[in-house]
Structure formats: structure tokens, C-alpha cells
Design a protein around this motif. Structure first.
Motif, PDB file in Angstrom:
ATOM      1  N   LYS A 171      52.355  59.041   9.900  1.00 14.52           N
ATOM      2  CA  LYS A 171      51.968  60.376  10.367  1.00 14.52           C
ATOM      3  C   LYS A 171      52.196  61.411   9.272  1.00 14.52           C
ATOM      4  CE  LYS A 171      52.844  63.675  14.103  1.00 14.52           C
ATOM      5  NZ  LYS A 171      53.637  63.951  15.337  1.00 14.52           N
ATOM      6  N   LEU A 172      53.264  61.245   8.515  1.00 15.07           N
ATOM      7  CA  LEU A 172      53.576  62.166   7.421  1.00 15.07           C
ATOM      8  C   LEU A 172      52.462  62.179   6.377  1.00 15.07           C
ATOM      9  CD1 LEU A 172      55.691  63.981   5.919  1.00 15.07           C
ATOM     10  CD2 LEU A 172      56.499  61.872   4.833  1.00 15.07           C
ATOM     11  N   VAL A 173      51.983  61.001   6.006  1.00 15.09           N
ATOM     12  CA  VAL A 173      50.925  60.894   4.993  1.00 15.09           C
ATOM     13  C   VAL A 173      49.562  61.238   5.584  1.00 15.09           C
ATOM     14  CG1 VAL A 173      49.744  59.316   3.418  1.00 15.09           C
ATOM     15  CG2 VAL A 173      52.233  59.203   3.656  1.00 15.09           C
ATOM     16  N   GLY A 174      49.344  60.843   6.846  1.00 19.57           N
ATOM     17  CA  GLY A 174      48.079  61.148   7.487  1.00 19.57           C
ATOM     18  C   GLY A 174      46.984  60.142   7.244  1.00 19.57           C
ATOM     19  N   LYS A 175      47.372  58.949   6.787  1.00 23.54           N
ATOM     20  CA  LYS A 175      46.401  57.888   6.534  1.00 23.54           C
ATOM     21  C   LYS A 175      47.008  56.553   6.939  1.00 23.54           C
ATOM     22  CE  LYS A 175      44.274  59.956   2.378  1.00 23.54           C
ATOM     23  NZ  LYS A 175      44.013  59.711   0.930  1.00 23.54           N
ATOM     24  N   THR A 176      46.137  55.590   7.263  1.00 22.37           N
ATOM     25  CA  THR A 176      46.622  54.237   7.484  1.00 22.37           C
ATOM     26  C   THR A 176      46.975  53.625   6.126  1.00 22.37           C
ATOM     27  OG1 THR A 176      44.396  53.303   7.306  1.00 22.37           O
ATOM     28  CG2 THR A 176      45.151  53.966   9.509  1.00 22.37           C
ATOM     29  N   PRO A 177      47.857  52.618   6.103  1.00 23.77           N
ATOM     30  CA  PRO A 177      48.274  52.023   4.820  1.00 23.77           C
ATOM     31  C   PRO A 177      47.117  51.525   3.966  1.00 23.77           C
ATOM     32  CG  PRO A 177      49.757  51.327   6.549  1.00 23.77           C
ATOM     33  CD  PRO A 177      48.643  52.071   7.226  1.00 23.77           C
ATOM     34  N   THR A 178      46.057  51.013   4.593  1.00 25.22           N
ATOM     35  CA  THR A 178      44.933  50.483   3.814  1.00 25.22           C
ATOM     36  C   THR A 178      44.195  51.574   3.050  1.00 25.22           C
ATOM     37  OG1 THR A 178      43.540  50.647   5.794  1.00 25.22           O
ATOM     38  CG2 THR A 178      44.573  48.510   5.341  1.00 25.22           C
ATOM     39  N   LEU A 179      44.324  52.827   3.498  1.00 26.19           N
ATOM     40  CA  LEU A 179      43.653  53.946   2.841  1.00 26.19           C
ATOM     41  C   LEU A 179      44.576  54.735   1.926  1.00 26.19           C
ATOM     42  CD1 LEU A 179      41.514  55.325   5.823  1.00 26.19           C
ATOM     43  CD2 LEU A 179      40.779  53.804   3.969  1.00 26.19           C
ATOM     44  N   MET A 180      45.859  54.408   1.930  1.00 27.08           N
ATOM     45  CA  MET A 180      46.825  55.151   1.121  1.00 27.08           C
ATOM     46  C   MET A 180      46.709  54.792  -0.351  1.00 27.08           C
ATOM     47  SD  MET A 180      50.396  55.102   3.268  1.00 27.08           S
ATOM     48  CE  MET A 180      50.499  55.647   4.975  1.00 27.08           C
ATOM     49  N   THR A 181      46.890  55.805  -1.200  1.00 29.08           N
ATOM     50  CA  THR A 181      47.022  55.558  -2.626  1.00 29.08           C
ATOM     51  C   THR A 181      48.447  55.101  -2.913  1.00 29.08           C
ATOM     52  OG1 THR A 181      47.738  57.817  -3.103  1.00 29.08           O
ATOM     53  CG2 THR A 181      45.357  57.400  -3.090  1.00 29.08           C
ATOM     54  N   LYS A 182      48.690  54.702  -4.136  1.00 31.31           N
ATOM     55  CA  LYS A 182      50.041  54.294  -4.528  1.00 31.31           C
ATOM     56  C   LYS A 182      51.022  55.439  -4.304  1.00 31.31           C
ATOM     57  CE  LYS A 182      52.854  53.169  -8.572  1.00 31.31           C
ATOM     58  NZ  LYS A 182      52.855  52.911 -10.031  1.00 31.31           N
ATOM     59  N   ASP A 183      50.668  56.651  -4.744  1.00 36.09           N
ATOM     60  CA  ASP A 183      51.565  57.797  -4.595  1.00 36.09           C
ATOM     61  C   ASP A 183      51.842  58.107  -3.126  1.00 36.09           C
ATOM     62  OD1 ASP A 183      51.774  58.096  -7.313  1.00 36.09           O
ATOM     63  OD2 ASP A 183      50.263  59.689  -7.451  1.00 36.09           O
ATOM     64  N   GLU A 184      50.833  57.918  -2.276  1.00 36.14           N
ATOM     65  CA  GLU A 184      51.028  58.178  -0.851  1.00 36.14           C
ATOM     66  C   GLU A 184      51.956  57.130  -0.224  1.00 36.14           C
ATOM     67  OE1 GLU A 184      46.797  60.467   0.105  1.00 36.14           O
ATOM     68  OE2 GLU A 184      46.930  58.273   0.207  1.00 36.14           O
ATOM     69  N   LYS A 185      51.843  55.901  -0.675  1.00 30.67           N
ATOM     70  CA  LYS A 185      52.759  54.869  -0.178  1.00 30.67           C
ATOM     71  C   LYS A 185      54.189  55.149  -0.636  1.00 30.67           C
ATOM     72  CE  LYS A 185      49.413  51.092   0.322  1.00 30.67           C
ATOM     73  NZ  LYS A 185      49.000  49.737  -0.081  1.00 30.67           N
ATOM     74  N   ILE A 186      54.326  55.618  -1.861  1.00 30.27           N
ATOM     75  CA  ILE A 186      55.661  55.975  -2.365  1.00 30.27           C
ATOM     76  C   ILE A 186      56.238  57.121  -1.540  1.00 30.27           C
ATOM     77  CG2 ILE A 186      56.890  57.007  -4.314  1.00 30.27           C
ATOM     78  CD1 ILE A 186      55.062  55.392  -6.174  1.00 30.27           C
ATOM     79  N   ARG A 187      55.380  58.072  -1.177  1.00 25.57           N
ATOM     80  CA  ARG A 187      55.840  59.190  -0.339  1.00 25.57           C
ATOM     81  C   ARG A 187      56.312  58.697   1.016  1.00 25.57           C
ATOM     82  NH1 ARG A 187      52.024  63.922   2.189  1.00 25.57           N
ATOM     83  NH2 ARG A 187      53.697  65.220   3.059  1.00 25.57           N
TER      84      ARG A 187
END
Length: 220
Positions: free
Chosen positions: A161-177
């Protein structure tokens, strides 16, 4: 009887006083921060039907955060009058008080969860009871889990919810966040959490550990 026993005995008396004062809709529980297993931190509980928990159940999110903060050498403070909810949607007014032992180390957590659902329906006549009832805190502490596994699931959902995307759509930086959120929340204190988190984000355990290290340099 050692000093810890005396402290716990005093807390039990206080818990009974609070529960007696507010009635059967008020749960009072005591967590032992020195428990060997996060699955079993509740060492005393009254009116456990409010949250569905029982003696021997595990840590809540706020207890997990406290342990993580203490591991980092950070100060912790009491949380009073914040909003949580149960798995069946009932709304609680919660307070968490941290208590130290004779040596000055945090040892016990006193948690109060008062079912406010019926009061909310007549809020106009019960303003004094609902004073300082801050709804925005629900996003911080969320649902009271029935187990540590439920807690981990809740934390993972919040990271998405914090990132606002499902893991498959996350960038590396978003996954780190997202992983930084989980780290700060104490998720990695849960046994075998790394396996579940790495699988959820579609990364290897090696990559997960790399992201954890990188997350330490990311600003909030």
C-alpha cells in the motif's frame, strides 16, 4: 519471588482494575518483551474475546516495532488513545504503555483495547469517553493480529500500500522502499520472515539481504 515477579504481579493487579472499571468490552493484556519466542509474548490477558487473543499468543505490530527500536538503541514512548480494529471490523480505542524493570531495561508492555463500536453509534452523548480518539492512527497500527503470521501478512500488505503497486510492477527502488518499511516495522524479527518476504517480492534471499543493506541508506 524475584523483582520481575513483583513487577508482573503489580501489572496484573492494574490490569484487573482497568478491566473492572471499563467492563467486559475492555481487553487488557501484558506482553513480556524478554519472551524467547515472538509467537508467545502475551503472559497475561483479561477479556481476550475483544481481540480474539489468549494467553501465550504472539506480539502485536506495536510490540514488534518496540523490539526493533530497542535493538537499534532508540528510545520508545507510550502510545495512548490510538485507533485499531478487529478482524471482524469492530473499532477499538487502544493504549500501549512500556514498563522498565529494576535495571532500567524495558521488560513489559501493558496493552488496553476498548471496544468502542457501540459507543460510536451514540457518539454525540459520549464525547468524554471518545476524547482524543484519533482515527488517523489506524493507518499506522491497523488490525490486531491473531498470530505472528497474521502480523507479517498485515505488514506486507501495508508495504505494498505504501508503494502503491503490486510487486510485479515495482522497480528495484520501490521494492527497496517496501523492504525498508518492513525492516523498520521489525518484520525481520519474525522467524523465517525472510523466506516469505523474498518469495512475495519475487526475489532471491541473496537479493533480499542486498536490498536490506541498501535500505539502510534510504531516507524516510
Amino acid at each position: 519471588m524475584n523483582r520481575d515477579d513483583l513487577t508482573l504481579e503489580s501489572l496484573v493487579m492494574i490490569a484487573h482494575g482497568i478491566a473492572r472499571h471499563f467492563g467486559n468490552d475492555c481487553e487488557v493484556c501484558i506482553h513480556d518483551l524478554q519472551a524467547d519466542d515472538l509467537e508467545h509474548t502475551i503472559c497475561y490477558i483479561i477479556n481476550g474475546h475483544v481481540s480474539g487473543r489468549k494467553l501465550g499468543d504472539g506480539a502485536s505490530k506495536i510490540v514488534l516495532e518496540t523490539l526493533e527500536a530497542l535493538n537499534k538503541g532508540e528510545n520508545v514512548s507510550d502510545h495512548l488513545g490510538y485507533r485499531t480494529h478487529t478482524s471482524d471490523g469492530r473499532i477499538l480505542k487502544s493504549s500501549t504503555v512500556f514498563l522498565k524493570d529494576e535495571s532500567g531495561k524495558y521488560r513489559f508492555v501493558l496493552g488496553i483495547n476498548h471496544d468502542m463500536t457501540s459507543f460510536i453509534n451514540v457518539q454525540s452523548t459520549l464525547n468524554n469517553i471518545l476524547e482524543n480518539f484519533d482515527a488517523k492512527d489506524e493507518d499506522v497500527y491497523g488490525q490486531i493480529p491473531l498470530s505472528v503470521n497474521d502480523l507479517l501478512e498485515n505488514l506486507i500488505e501495508q508495504s505494498v500500500k505504501l508503494v502503491g503497486k503490486t510487486p510485479t510492477l515495482m522497480t528495484k527502488d520501490e521494492k527497496i522502499r517496501a523492504i525498508k518499511f518492513l525492516q523498520d516495522a521489525g518484520a525481520f524479527l519474525i522467524t523465517r520472515s525472510g523466506d516469505k518476504i523474498s518469495q512475495f517480492f519475487g526475489i532471491s534471499k541473496f537479493t533480499l539481504y542486498s536490498y536490506i543493506e541498501q535500505a539502510k541508506t534510504v531516507d524516510d
